[in-house]
Motif scaffolding. Structure first.
Motif, mmCIF file in Angstrom:
data_model
loop_
_atom_site.group_PDB
_atom_site.id
_atom_site.type_symbol
_atom_site.label_atom_id
_atom_site.label_comp_id
_atom_site.label_asym_id
_atom_site.label_seq_id
_atom_site.Cartn_x
_atom_site.Cartn_y
_atom_site.Cartn_z
ATOM 1 N N PRO A 131 0.818 -1.213 0.000
ATOM 2 C CA PRO A 131 0.000 0.000 0.000
ATOM 3 C C PRO A 131 0.854 1.265 0.000
ATOM 4 N N THR A 132 0.363 2.301 -0.666
ATOM 5 C CA THR A 132 0.995 3.621 -0.566
ATOM 6 C C THR A 132 0.082 4.479 0.316
ATOM 7 N N THR A 133 -0.605 5.426 -0.280
ATOM 8 C CA THR A 133 -1.618 6.208 0.433
ATOM 9 C C THR A 133 -2.839 6.327 -0.467
ATOM 10 N N LYS A 134 -3.958 6.668 0.126
ATOM 11 C CA LYS A 134 -5.167 6.853 -0.664
ATOM 12 C C LYS A 134 -4.982 7.998 -1.651
ATOM 13 N N ALA A 135 -4.277 9.050 -1.220
ATOM 14 C CA ALA A 135 -4.024 10.186 -2.106
ATOM 15 C C ALA A 135 -3.183 9.768 -3.309
ATOM 16 N N ASP A 136 -2.170 8.949 -3.076
ATOM 17 C CA ASP A 136 -1.335 8.466 -4.175
ATOM 18 C C ASP A 136 -2.157 7.642 -5.151
ATOM 19 N N CYS A 137 -3.014 6.779 -4.620
ATOM 20 C CA CYS A 137 -3.871 5.960 -5.483
ATOM 21 C C CYS A 137 -4.807 6.836 -6.305
ATOM 22 N N LEU A 138 -5.367 7.857 -5.671
ATOM 23 C CA LEU A 138 -6.281 8.753 -6.382
ATOM 24 C C LEU A 138 -5.543 9.580 -7.432
ATOM 25 N N ASN A 139 -4.278 9.905 -7.197
ATOM 26 C CA ASN A 139 -3.497 10.621 -8.206
ATOM 27 C C ASN A 139 -3.318 9.771 -9.462
ATOM 28 N N VAL A 140 -3.108 8.470 -9.275
ATOM 29 C CA VAL A 140 -3.011 7.557 -10.420
ATOM 30 C C VAL A 140 -4.339 7.530 -11.182
ATOM 31 N N VAL A 141 -5.437 7.486 -10.438
ATOM 32 C CA VAL A 141 -6.760 7.490 -11.063
ATOM 33 C C VAL A 141 -6.984 8.805 -11.818
ATOM 34 N N TRP A 142 -6.570 9.909 -11.225
ATOM 35 C CA TRP A 142 -6.726 11.223 -11.859
ATOM 36 C C TRP A 142 -5.970 11.287 -13.187
ATOM 37 N N ARG A 143 -4.744 10.810 -13.184
ATOM 38 C CA ARG A 143 -3.961 10.850 -14.424
ATOM 39 C C ARG A 143 -4.574 9.947 -15.490
ATOM 40 N N THR A 144 -5.141 8.836 -15.080
ATOM 41 C CA THR A 144 -5.817 7.951 -16.035
ATOM 42 C C THR A 144 -7.044 8.642 -16.620
ATOM 43 N N MET A 145 -7.768 9.382 -15.793
ATOM 44 C CA MET A 145 -8.934 10.119 -16.282
ATOM 45 C C MET A 145 -8.518 11.172 -17.317
ATOM 46 N N LEU A 146 -7.410 11.866 -17.058
ATOM 47 C CA LEU A 146 -6.929 12.865 -18.022
ATOM 48 C C LEU A 146 -6.570 12.213 -19.361
ATOM 49 N N ARG A 147 -5.943 11.034 -19.301
ATOM 50 C CA ARG A 147 -5.621 10.332 -20.546
ATOM 51 C C ARG A 147 -6.892 9.892 -21.272
ATOM 52 N N GLU A 148 -7.911 9.524 -20.523
ATOM 53 C CA GLU A 148 -9.183 9.134 -21.134
ATOM 54 C C GLU A 148 -9.848 10.335 -21.802
ATOM 55 N N GLU A 149 -9.751 11.502 -21.182
ATOM 56 C CA GLU A 149 -10.284 12.715 -21.811
ATOM 57 C C GLU A 149 -9.550 13.021 -23.106
ATOM 58 N N ALA A 150 -8.220 12.882 -23.082
ATOM 59 C CA ALA A 150 -7.441 13.149 -24.297
ATOM 60 C C ALA A 150 -7.746 12.134 -25.386
ATOM 61 N N ARG A 151 -7.981 10.882 -25.003
ATOM 62 C CA ARG A 151 -8.241 9.828 -25.986
ATOM 63 C C ARG A 151 -9.607 10.007 -26.649
ATOM 64 N N THR A 152 -10.614 10.338 -25.861
ATOM 65 C CA THR A 152 -11.982 10.416 -26.379
ATOM 66 C C THR A 152 -12.382 11.813 -26.833
ATOM 67 N N GLY A 153 -11.663 12.842 -26.352
ATOM 68 C CA GLY A 153 -12.050 14.209 -26.664
ATOM 69 C C GLY A 153 -13.255 14.688 -25.879
ATOM 70 N N VAL A 154 -13.646 13.944 -24.854
ATOM 71 C CA VAL A 154 -14.798 14.302 -24.023
ATOM 72 C C VAL A 154 -14.311 14.611 -22.614
ATOM 73 N N ASP A 155 -14.576 15.830 -22.138
ATOM 74 C CA ASP A 155 -14.203 16.204 -20.780
ATOM 75 C C ASP A 155 -15.242 15.698 -19.782
ATOM 76 N N PHE A 156 -14.778 15.356 -18.607
ATOM 77 C CA PHE A 156 -15.685 14.919 -17.550
ATOM 78 C C PHE A 156 -16.279 16.125 -16.840
ATOM 79 N N LYS A 157 -17.550 16.049 -16.578
ATOM 80 C CA LYS A 157 -18.257 17.153 -15.925
ATOM 81 C C LYS A 157 -17.998 17.188 -14.425
ATOM 82 N N ALA A 158 -17.897 16.024 -13.794
ATOM 83 C CA ALA A 158 -17.737 15.958 -12.349
ATOM 84 C C ALA A 158 -17.056 14.658 -11.960
ATOM 85 N N ILE A 159 -16.483 14.652 -10.763
ATOM 86 C CA ILE A 159 -15.859 13.464 -10.199
ATOM 87 C C ILE A 159 -16.634 13.055 -8.954
ATOM 88 N N VAL A 160 -16.981 11.790 -8.874
ATOM 89 C CA VAL A 160 -17.714 11.243 -7.733
ATOM 90 C C VAL A 160 -16.802 10.264 -7.005
#
Length: 222
Positions: A133-162
């Motif tokens: 384990p690292t930290t929850k913040a570190d794990c969420l940073n990985v998730v955040w970067r993956t979301m940014l790559r998904e936005e770049a791949r699809t050209g669709v920005d996310f409206k909100a994060i839940v």
């Protein structure tokens, strides 16, 4: 003489303590008064002029958008599979993507999530470069970067994060509600209902005590 002085000192200490407790309780009393005044005002004005909205009468968002759901997971193999299946079934084909943060050395959780993500575009795995384990913040940073790559791949920005945890039981209407509420607010928090645990009387006693504290804290935050 000594006992008279001791009694006087005892009296002064008690007086100091009473005054301190009174001052410390003023802020709590003010919060209670404000709550009662606001509740009375809403009962007399808002509720008399507006019908309470339900998920049945919930309008569609004027600016609909894609919702990202972040789920950090470390050793959640026992709960995350049912949670994800429940979420996918309840939310159907609404516009959302679930990002699950995982670790390469947590094979059990990977095995629980990978079959669900196979061929499912709404479920995206986000595997940390480091072992957990690292930290929850570190794990969420990985998730955040993956979301940014998904936005770049699809050209669709996310409206909100839940934010969700791996053991949550999601509500079928929350995606629609978040879509509507984020048109007006930058932060939205939904009430959370704690579910009592199963097992023997000792497990139930601990779980139910936690449920009470969790519900009280959530109500205060909401």
């Amino acid at each position: 003489m000594f006992f008279a002085s001791l009694a006087k000192a005892h009296h002064e200490i008690l007086l100091f303590a009473v005054v301190g407790l009174a001052i410390g309780g003023i802020d709590d009393f003010i919060i209670d008064v404000l709550f009662l005044c606001r509740h009375l005002w809403r009962r007399l004005t808002v509720y008399s002029r507006h019908q309470r909205m339900t998920t049945v009468t919930l309008p569609a968002s004027v600016r609909p958008g894609r919702i990202a759901i972040f789920i950090p997971a470390w050793r959640e193999a026992d709960v995350i599979g049912p949670m994800l299946r429940n979420a996918l079934a309840h939310w159907g084909h609404q516009d959302y993507r679930i990002f699950v943060g995982l670790y390469p050395n947590d094979q059990a959780t990977l095995d629980a999530v990978a079959p669900l993500a196979a061929g499912e575009e709404r479920l995206i795995l986000c595997i940390n470069e480091r072992n957990g384990p690292t930290t929850k913040a570190d794990c969420l940073n990985v998730v955040w970067r993956t979301m940014l790559r998904e936005e770049a791949r699809t050209g669709v920005d996310f409206k909100a994060i839940v934010m969700h945890d791996a053991e949550d039981v999601v509500h079928r209407d929350e995606i629609r509600l978040f879509d509507v509420m984020t048109d007006r607010f930058q932060l939205v928090q939904l009430p959370v209902l704690p579910l009592p645990g199963q097992g023997g009387w000792w497990n139930k006693a601990i779980a139910n005590h936690y449920c009470d504290e969790f519900a009280e804290t959530n109500c205060m935050l909401s």
